[in-house]
Enzyme design. Structure first.
Site, PDB file in Angstrom:
ATOM      1  N   LYS A  30       0.737  -1.201   0.077  1.00 60.19           N
ATOM      2  CA  LYS A  30      -0.118  -0.097   0.031  1.00 60.19           C
ATOM      3  C   LYS A  30       0.780   1.220  -0.093  1.00 60.19           C
ATOM      4  CE  LYS A  30      -1.297   2.025   3.800  1.00 60.19           C
ATOM      5  NZ  LYS A  30      -1.792   2.473   4.920  1.00 60.19           N
ATOM      6  N   GLY A 104      -4.669   7.368   5.819  1.00 61.25           N
ATOM      7  CA  GLY A 104      -3.554   8.358   6.185  1.00 61.25           C
ATOM      8  C   GLY A 104      -3.026   8.888   4.953  1.00 61.25           C
ATOM      9  N   ARG A 132      -7.998  12.309  13.065  1.00 61.71           N
ATOM     10  CA  ARG A 132      -6.759  12.164  13.105  1.00 61.71           C
ATOM     11  C   ARG A 132      -6.101  13.537  12.528  1.00 61.71           C
ATOM     12  NH1 ARG A 132      -5.715   6.740   9.373  1.00 61.71           N
ATOM     13  NH2 ARG A 132      -3.891   7.229  10.158  1.00 61.71           N
ATOM     14  N   SER A 178       3.131  12.003  13.091  1.00 62.57           N
ATOM     15  CA  SER A 178       3.001  11.186  12.070  1.00 62.57           C
ATOM     16  C   SER A 178       4.051  11.587  10.911  1.00 62.57           C
ATOM     17  CB  SER A 178       1.678  11.415  11.213  1.00 62.57           C
ATOM     18  OG  SER A 178       1.701  10.776  10.121  1.00 62.57           O
ATOM     19  N   GLU A 326       3.668   0.070  12.800  1.00 58.76           N
ATOM     20  CA  GLU A 326       2.669  -0.630  12.096  1.00 58.76           C
ATOM     21  C   GLU A 326       2.690  -2.050  12.265  1.00 58.76           C
ATOM     22  OE1 GLU A 326       3.879  -1.067   7.650  1.00 58.76           O
ATOM     23  OE2 GLU A 326       3.595   0.977   8.378  1.00 58.76           O
ATOM     24  N   HIS A 353      -3.357   6.559  15.367  1.00 58.32           N
ATOM     25  CA  HIS A 353      -3.489   5.609  13.993  1.00 58.32           C
ATOM     26  C   HIS A 353      -5.094   5.358  13.785  1.00 58.32           C
ATOM     27  CE1 HIS A 353       0.548   3.912  12.668  1.00 58.32           C
ATOM     28  NE2 HIS A 353       0.810   5.144  13.278  1.00 58.32           N
ATOM     29  N   LYS A 423      -8.979  -2.704   3.695  1.00 62.26           N
ATOM     30  CA  LYS A 423      -8.163  -1.563   3.908  1.00 62.26           C
ATOM     31  C   LYS A 423      -6.820  -1.710   2.996  1.00 62.26           C
ATOM     32  CE  LYS A 423      -5.958   1.788   6.785  1.00 62.26           C
ATOM     33  NZ  LYS A 423      -6.627   3.318   6.370  1.00 62.26           N
TER      34      LYS A 423
END
Length: 438
Positions: A30, A104, A132, A178, A326, A353, A423
């Site tokens: 991704k 994100g 977020r 982030s 992650e 997240h 996702k």
């Protein structure tokens, strides 16, 4: 942080009756797919993306770029083999509406593109997307001359009033919540009139491998980038203005999405092969080789791919996951099944997240009989005999795969809304049951 009542379907997590022995073809990354889409959309000529990931997040990115005028044609590669997307860039334009979902990469990478658009671009998404943080991107774009209407929330929904160009120049960003705030600005920076000199001002910077991925991919399409890891000034990135090349790029498999399958080998004392594992990569998931070896497995990179073998024992670990946050849900799931305690550090940013991952992991593992406590920057996990029950996912794909890992060793685990894995990992339930030979 109540589970979403609209997703009440429960998926019985398959219980492993013995050691797994499987080859699992993991779909494309991704992170690479969405960066490649942005760079191809900003290029001066058409390009190809081979073996792209087709998932909710990447289809949202493609749809958003199409809304701004970019042509993305899905089909077969130029040599007649394999799925590929042809991207024909166009000067981005508004008026347009972008649905970010809860991605994100979409909510952060595209506002700088929208600032280059000719006309307004409105951004909105799932309810969780409104919670977020976006302030790093919004504040930085304003410093660079963009006009953004967010009602001073520093979050979605918002409208970027594109002026057709952006001056660029020096900008300060606090990306401690982030790393995507840095990547977002770097990806579009070659198209800014003066490029960009970006200075990170925060105390910490999570997920550095993702920034290195951005820098590598920019250089691969012809951008000039000075970066800290290549001898530049610490916490400063400089991107020179210039045209980006259209490329023929093959997307690597998503190594973070290989995590549950490698964990299955570790937890069951079996063997899993992941084909096409790259010998060199900036993907954070490559750290799994080291982490899961320390937890009791062994791995070898062969011509067939990564061969990972469990020993039949699972050991606790004390590990700083700050650069690879992650991976935390999957590591936590394995740690809950280990023979000694674990401490996972450096991941306070996971509270921001897809869900508050630290609180969610603590609650869900403990409700199956576990003993997990939150720390200031992570989790402490003391293994206990677990029992079956419902594992809630909070619309977070990595919570769902963490529950599936526990279900291998614990009978009666039911995962609420396993469909959220779409996702980033379409067909996860089919891949999972296929691995088990079901």
């Amino acid at each position: 942080m109540a589970p979403n009542p609209t997703h009440t379907a429960l998926w019985p997590a398959p219980h492993a009756s013995g050691a797994v022995d499987a080859t699992v073809h993991v779909p494309g990354s991704k992170s690479v797919t969405n960066r490649a889409l942005v760079l191809a959309a900003l290029a001066s000529e058409p390009g190809w993306l081979r073996r792209p990931l087709r998932s909710r997040d990447t289809l949202l990115m493609a749809g958003a770029l199409r809304a701004m005028g970019v042509e993305i044609e899905e089909g077969i590669g130029p040599d007649g083999t394999g799925e590929a997307w042809r991207v024909v860039p166009a000067g981005p334009h508004g008026p347009a509406t972008v649905d970010v979902g809860n991605a994100g990469t979409v909510m952060r990478f595209l506002p700088p593109v929208a600032a280059l658009a000719d006309g307004p671009v409105r951004f909105d998404g799932d309810p969780r997307s409104h919670e977020r943080p976006l302030n790093g991107v919004i504040d930085a774009l304003r410093q660079l001359g963009a006009r953004i209407d967010d009602d001073d929330r520093g979050a979605l929904p918002m409208t970027v009033h594109g002026g057709g160009a952006l001056d660029g120049g020096t900008v300060e960003v606090d990306a401690s919540s982030s790393s995507q705030f840095v990547s977002a600005l770097l990806l579009s920076a070659p198209r800014f009139n003066q490029g960009v000199e970006l200075r990170h001002t925060g105390a910490t910077l999570p997920s550095m491998p993702h920034i290195r991925m951005t820098v590598d991919m920019l250089r691969a399409v012809g951008a000039q980038v000075d970066a800290p890891e290549s001898g530049g000034e610490p916490n400063v990135w400089r991107v020179t203005p210039g045209a980006l090349l259209g490329r023929d790029l093959t997307i690597e498999p998503d190594l973070s999405n290989a995590q549950p399958f490698l964990a299955a080998a570790l937890v069951t004392g079996g063997k899993v092969v992941i084909p096409d594992w790259p010998a060199r990569t900036t993907q954070p998931g490559d750290r799994l080789r080291e982490i899961f070896t320390e937890m009791g497995g062994s791995c070898e990179l062969t011509e067939h791919g990564l061969v990972f073998t469990g020993s039949g024992a699972v050991h606790g670990i004390d590990v700083d996951l700050g650069e690879v946050g992650e991976l935390t849900p999957g590591v936590a799931a394995v740690a809950a099944l280990a023979d000694s305690p674990s401490t996972l550090r450096g991941v306070a940013h996971l509270r921001l997240h897809e869900t508050d991952r630290l609180a969610a992991l603590t609650k869900e593992i403990n409700e199956l009989g576990g003993d997990v406590t939150e720390t200031a920057d992570g989790l402490h996990i003391r293994p206990r005999r677990l029992h079956g029950g419902v594992f809630h996912t909070y619309e977070d794909h990595r919570m769902a795969t963490a529950g599936a890992i526990i279900g291998l060793a614990v009978a009666g685990v039911q995962i609420e809304n396993v469909a959220t894995t779409a996702k980033t990992l379409p067909d996860f339930p089919e891949l999972w049951t296929g691995m088990l030979g079901a």
